[in-house]
Design a protein around this motif. Structure first.
Motif, mmCIF file in Angstrom:
data_model
loop_
_atom_site.group_PDB
_atom_site.id
_atom_site.type_symbol
_atom_site.label_atom_id
_atom_site.label_comp_id
_atom_site.label_asym_id
_atom_site.label_seq_id
_atom_site.Cartn_x
_atom_site.Cartn_y
_atom_site.Cartn_z
ATOM 1 N N UNK A 102 0.826 -1.216 0.000
ATOM 2 C CA UNK A 102 0.000 0.000 0.000
ATOM 3 C C UNK A 102 0.855 1.259 0.000
ATOM 4 N N UNK A 125 0.169 0.725 -4.145
ATOM 5 C CA UNK A 125 -0.638 -0.331 -4.760
ATOM 6 C C UNK A 125 -1.854 -0.629 -3.896
ATOM 7 N N UNK A 126 -2.929 -1.004 -4.559
ATOM 8 C CA UNK A 126 -4.157 -1.241 -3.805
ATOM 9 C C UNK A 126 -5.041 -2.228 -4.523
ATOM 10 N N UNK A 127 -6.206 -2.455 -3.953
ATOM 11 C CA UNK A 127 -7.209 -3.288 -4.604
ATOM 12 C C UNK A 127 -6.912 -4.763 -4.543
#
Ligand SMILES: Nc1ncnc2c1ncn2[C@@H]1O[C@H](COP(=O)(O)OP(=O)(O)OP(=O)(O)O)[C@@H](O)[C@H]1O
Ligand SMILES: [Mg+2]
Lengths: 293, 256
Positions: free
Chosen positions: B105, B109-111
């Motif tokens: 994160x 970056x995510x999801x």
């Protein structure tokens, strides 16, 4: 992108709630700071309004002896015309003066209905051209015979200006002190939350988070503190001014105080921006220190 | 490829920590760095992570001269490296899953990618069943495996571990080393600083021993050392002594 933003905002709120006592402290001090700032501005707007109301500082009124005949008055008029440094000479009889006075009282005029114009005097009203030669000019005027009293506001207005300058200076000093205190307290709040999260920051650096990403939650924390303080200050200003300050001025009957109702939006913008800026300044320094892993 | 060319490190207080290190570590190698306390092992690690810079000499990693990295380029460079510490450095108020996900994160970056990748690495270190447990409820060995999962979650090219078994009991130490070794088999370069000769012996990897700022010996240079000593006590099943020629990664041409 949205994920990152949510992550950052969430981090900021987490730290605000984790150190809630310090957050409340920061918000309180910043609110007081903004209130001092706002009150000073309002005070000065009102002083200026008052000065406008009191009148033109170049204006001088000479009241004449009651016993003077029409000829004597004309004589004085001639003498006034001889003086170089004055202009707009107007004669105002006591009847006209009375009428003007009653008009200025508005609704309350009937209270004075049994007073005759004899309590007033005939007068000449004029303006001084060059204020730097004000004293000399007044000296010449004082030599004219038949003058009962001279009313000039220059001195009064100058005194008001002097006082307001001193008050302004004091206000700036107090505001500066409050800004410094606010920044220090916010810095401490953020320092505490940076300290309690030093492992996180350390890990962030090692995995290659950008400085921006590391600083962002604290930056957001500072902005949130600033905005909350701005909103509180706005609410306080609104009530304190409309419920306390303005009524007092009205009671004194000196002049109609400035209305802030139309200025609320400007005040909101001003408070929130000032609060956010102070919040950001206070939150940036402590993190910088930890960034140099 | 990591290349040390005549690296000297003198700390501001005058301590000479490295006295001219010449060293080459190829992509996909597994290297132990050993030596007594104060030998300069951690200093080498700090130079590789850009926490500090060499006083003299040239250090290149995958062709990048670390001294030439600007402040803004350092985070990007660090994403190529996974670091493991003796003290684990797990975030106490995050559970195992979030500790690992945190590393993804904070690099933006995510999801779903995060979820998939974190689950994958937790499986690699064998801690899927501990996802929602907090660090204080884990043993030292387990904590270090979480740290290892975090180090590999962003798919680095190099793993650097400074005394990873220093706070872990002996059996678990072997497990940690096995994990590092299997990570290495996937083509990741692994550097492990350790005091434990026992582990070095068991794993038959390249050993670089430092002593007061210089290289005392490097098994790579004294070729076939492990062949000749014929140490049969290996913790690994395939105790094939590794050779310089083994390549897990495409050779990166060194620019300069
Ligand atoms: N920040 C620093 N400032 C000054 N001297 C330092 C600093 N860091 C390390 N040193 C010194 O440099 C030398 C090498 O230190 P380093 O930490 O690299 O040793 P090490 O091999 O990791 O030792 P250990 O096994 O105890 O961890 C030592 O003499 C140490 O005292
Ligand atoms: Mg060390």
């Amino acid at each position: 992108m949205i994920d990152s933003f949510l992550f950052l905002v969430k981090s900021a709120f987490k730290s605000i709630f984790k150190n809630w006592l310090l957050t409340i402290g920061s918000i309180s001090v910043l609110t007081i700071c903004l209130l001092t700032l706002g009150s000073s501005i309002l005070l000065f707007e009102n002083v200026n309004l008052f000065i406008d109301k009191v009148g033109d500082e170049s204006q001088v009124v000479i009241f004449l002896d009651e016993k003077l005949s029409v000829d004597d008055i004309n004589q004085i008029h001639q003498q006034l015309l001889q003086i170089q440094n004055i202009k707009n000479i107007n004669y105002e009889s006591k009847e006209i003066a009375m009428q003007k006075y009653l008009e200025s009282m508005g609704e309350n005029a009937e209270l004075f209905s049994d007073i005759t114009s004899d309590v007033l005097r005939n007068s000449f009203i004029f303006n001084v051209k060059d204020l730097s030669k004000f004293e000399q000019t007044m000296f010449e005027i004082e030599k004219i015979e038949g003058i009962a009293r001279i009313r000039e506001r220059r001195e009064v207005i100058e005194r008001i200006r002097d006082i307001s300058k001193i008050v302004l200076m004091l206000a700036i000093a107090i505001i500066a002190i409050f800004i410094i205190i606010s920044i220090l307290i916010i810095t401490n709040t953020v320092k505490t939350s940076v300290f309690s999260r030093r492992i996180e920051i350390n890990i962030m650096k090692y995995v290659g988070a950008t400085d921006f990403f590391v600083q962002m939650p604290y930056f957001i924390e500072g902005i949130i503190i600033g905005i909350l303080a701005g909103i509180l200050a706005l609410v306080f200003t609104y009530f304190a001014y409309n419920e306390i300050f303005a009524p007092i001025i009205k009671d004194f009957g000196l002049f109609a105080p400035l209305s802030i109702n139309g200025k609320l939006f400007s005040f909101a913008v001003f408070y929130i921006i000032a609060g956010a800026v102070i919040g950001i300044v206070g939150s940036v320094f402590p993190v910088k220190k930890y960034l140099n892993v | 490829m990591i290349v040390f060319k005549n690296i000297k490190k003198i700390y501001p207080n005058g301590t000479v920590a490295l006295k001219g290190i010449n060293l080459q570590i190829d992509d996909g190698e597994f290297v132990f760095i050993t030596g007594p306390s104060g030998a300069g092992k951690s200093t080498i690690i700090h130079l590789l992570t850009c926490e500090d810079f060499a006083t003299e000499g040239k250090l290149t990693v995958s062709g990048t001269n670390l001294k030439r990295l600007s402040h803004r380029q350092i985070p990007k460079y660090r994403r190529k490296i996974g670091v493991v510490f003796q003290d684990f450095r797990l975030i106490p108020n995050l559970n195992v899953y979030d500790n690992v996900a945190f590393a993804m994160r904070v690099v933006g970056r995510g999801g779903r990618v995060v979820k998939e990748r974190v689950n994958t690495v937790l499986e690699i270190v064998g801690l899927t069943h501990k996802s929602s447990v907090f660090p204080e409820q884990l043993s030292g060995g387990e904590q270090q495996r979480v740290a290892l999962a975090r180090a590999i979650v962003n798919s680095p090219e190099i793993i650097i571990a400074d005394e990873p078994t220093g706070n872990v009991d002996p059996e678990m130490s072997i497990e940690i080393m096995k994990l590092l070794s299997s990570i290495n088999k996937n083509g990741i370069t692994v550097l492990v600083v350790t005091h434990e000769q026992r582990l070095v012996k068991a794993f038959k990897k390249r050993e670089i021993r430092l002593n007061s700022g210089h290289i005392e010996f490097d098994t790579e240079e004294e070729s076939h050392r492990s062949d000749e000593t014929g140490d049969s006590q290996s913790a690994e099943n395939d105790n094939q002594p590794r050779r310089r020629s083994i390549r897990y990664r495409k050779e990166v041409s060194e620019d300069d």
